[in-house]
Design an enzyme around this catalytic site. Structure first.
Site, PDB file in Angstrom:
ATOM      1  CB  SER A 442      38.451  21.238 -35.603  1.00  0.00           C
ATOM      2  OG  SER A 442      37.150  20.720 -35.080  1.00  0.00           O
ATOM      3  NE  ARG A 443      39.749  13.731 -38.346  1.00  0.00           N
ATOM      4  CZ  ARG A 443      41.002  13.436 -38.056  1.00  0.00           C
ATOM      5  NH1 ARG A 443      41.820  14.200 -39.409  1.00  0.00           N
ATOM      6  NH2 ARG A 443      41.575  13.235 -37.233  1.00  0.00           N
TER       7      ARG A 443
END
Ligand code: ATP
Ligand code: MG
Length: 579
Positions: A442-443
């Site tokens: 999850s950036r």
């Protein structure tokens, strides 16, 4: 003006029902103009706020705000050019003005079939404009060529024949929106398909609209909890984020989306589930499940099933997105799920091929990246000036044999802010949700987590990575030293804790308790097979005996060492009692 048409019925479109006197006025006006008896039927329509539109045969009297303005502007410009003393003339024009008929452009159908029609004679048609065919069938312009336009059709094309007439509407494709859509199942045109009667719309929005710009946004910093420990701890999703759920068929992709919806109960989030190309029976089953969980109270289903024509499947996600934007722009939080975009790309591919566009990689047309980027860019966390609403998008993509480097998966991976990668092997081992910890990311990361959760998660990802490595290494060796054995036991325990049944979301506090216990090696003495049962009993024990703890976790900004110690003590106390 063409008064040649012999129609004796006119249609009046307006938001408010006209009074009898007004109706008489219209009849008088038309009968005088066309020199015959004319009846007027009223059609309720929200499209012309503060005005109306009168249609008779091919003639249209546009008395909507824009129409009025446009005609007045033309007239005044004309006067200014051709007269020296314009002011009195202008005054006269403004006061004694009646709208003039603008003749509708009429085209002719050249070919029709497979949900596509080509039409000639509509020189001014624009991309995305709605055209009206025989029997009121609607179509949308998708392809502009030198002397013809290609058009996709939204319902069965059987009544349309070659040579039949087509009318322009001057309107772009849109969907009615409003609060009354909540709890309903609709098709991509906004028509209810749950047999529960008409839906009153508040507004009408185009299905395509530009994404919010940079100034209109603010960073993603509030969590959108899925209730799934494996995701909330390691791949947190924030409100306004786009997180892809990707995996082979039957790996629990839809289950993750549905769990996330059920977890939004009482959290003031509007959920929209867009089903593209799925079996109608599975969608019906899903609606039932959501209803039983009480989740339909805040959810809208937009369904374009496998039996719907490709054009209908193609517009479905955009229509769902427009519905979501309606709520987002009111300052609300929205969660939208596109299940799934692989089928959406396939629908787009078939209609592109039918429109004679040249095929590219994997036979998809050249603009398939734009197809999905313009959709997913519309997810946003709006700035406080714009109400601070958000739209979180969870697109789903199906892979073939775990191949994430195929065309559509790589495209969408590069558009989204991270992906949850689900693996068949894990799923069949019973590790469900089958999240592959190594390939998921999850950036937006920690910004979308509460401080307490961030602290509780600690080294979980790292520990799991070490465990995976060690597992491979030790696969073939028989005698292991005690440290290694313990390390393996610990890793296996962590994997067990991440298993979670469907429709059993954890609250944030429960997630923190489980994480603290698992990372505190509380479960090492418990046999691996019993870990899930024990952890469930343990949460029940916490709930029954230490209600205050949950409130304190909720209330505390971060996870203090005392709180962590207290949790561990109670867990040990429970395990001791259990024996
Ligand atoms: P498809 O490719 O057909 O869309 P999918 O990847 O969306 O499949 P699901 O339909 O979500 O997969 O799940 C497949 C099956 O696995 C379903 O029967 C579902 O009930 C079951 N399942 C999913 N998640 C879990 C879970 N956490 N625990 C137990 N069963 C699960
Ligand atoms: Mg599915």
């Amino acid at each position: 003006m063409s008064s040649l048409s012999s129609n004796t019925r006119a249609y009046l479109y307006s938001a408010e029902k006209p009074t009898d006197a007004q109706m008489e006025g219209f009849v008088r006006f038309l009968s005088r103009k066309y020199e015959r008896e004319i009846e007027v039927s009223w059609v309720k329509s929200k499209e012309f706020p503060g005005g109306f539109r009168l249609e008779i045969g091919n003639d249209v009297y546009d008395w909507s705000k824009e129409g009025k303005f446009e005609q007045l502007r033309e007239k005044l410009a004309y006067l200014a050019k051709h007269s020296d003393d314009v002011i009195p003339l202008m005054k006269d024009t403004v006061h004694n003005w009646t709208p003039e008929a603008i003749a509708r452009e009429v085209g002719t159908v050249l070919t029709v079939g497979d949900g596509i029609a080509t039409v000639e004679g509509l020189e001014n048609a624009t991309y995305g404009e709605i055209l009206i065919f025989t029997d009121g069938i609607r179509g949308m312009v998708m392809e502009l060529r030198r002397d013809e336009v290609g058009c996709i059709l939204f319902s069965d094309e059987a009544p349309i024949l070659e040579g039949s007439s087509v009318y322009r509407t001057g309107k772009t494709a849109g969907i009615p929106v409003g609060d009354d859509f909540i709890g309903r199942v609709v098709n991509p045109l906004g028509e209810p398909i749950d047999g529960r009667g008409a839906i009153e719309a508040k507004d009408y929005r185009p299905i395509e609209s530009p994404a919010p710009g940079i100034i209109d946004r603010q960073p993603v910093n509030r969590p959108m909890e899925t209730g799934l420990l494996a995701i909330d701890s390691m791949f947190p999703i924030g409100r306004g984020q786009r997180e892809l759920i990707i995996g082979d068929r039957q790996t629990g992709k839809t289950a993750i989306a549905l769990d996330t919806i059920t977890n939004q109960k009482g959290k003031d989030v509007i959920c929209i589930y867009v089903a593209i190309g799925q079996k109608a029976s599975s969608v019906a089953q899903m609606v039932n499940n959501l209803k039983n969980k009480g989740a339909m109270d805040y959810t809208i289903i937009v369904n374009a099933s496998a039996s719907d024509a490709a054009p209908v499947q193609y517009v479905a996600p955009y229509a769902g997105c427009s519905l979501g934007e309606y709520f987002m722009q009111k300052g609300q939080d929205v969660l939208i799920i596109y299940d799934d975009l692989s089928k959406h790309a396939i629908a787009y591919r078939s209609l592109s091929l039918l429109l004679d566009r040249s095929p590219g990689r994997e036979a998809y047309p050249g603009d398939v990246f734009y197809l999905h980027s313009r959709l997913l860019e519309r997810a946003a966390h709006l700035s406080d000036e714009l109400g601070g609403g958000s739209m979180t998008a969870l697109p789903i993509v199906e892979t073939q044999a775990g191949d994430v480097s195929a065309y559509i998966p790589t495209n969408i991976i590069s558009i989204t802010d991270g992906q949850i990668f689900l693996e068949s092997a894990l799923f069949f081992e019973g590790q469900r949700p089958a999240v592959n910890v190594g390939l998921s990311v999850s950036r937006v990361g920690g910004d979308a987590q509460t401080k307490a959760m961030k602290k509780a998660t600690g080294t979980l990802r790292l520990d799991l990575a070490q465990f995976r490595e060690m597992e491979v290494f030790t696969q073939f060796s028989s005698d292991l030293d005690d440290t290694t054995k313990n390390q393996l036991l610990y890793g296996k325990g962590l994997m067990r804790i991440l298993r979670q049944k469907q429709y059993k979301p954890y609250s944030g506090e429960e997630e923190i308790i489980l994480l603290v216990c698992a990372l505190g090696r509380v479960f090492i003495p418990v046999p691996e097979k019993e870990i899930n049962k024990v952890s469930e009993e343990m949460l029940a024990y916490f709930r029954a005996n230490r209600m205050d703890l949950a409130d304190r976790i909720k209330g505390s900004e971060t996870l203090t060492d005392e709180l962590r110690k207290e949790i561990l003590d109670i867990a040990k106390e429970f395990l001791a009692k259990r024996k």
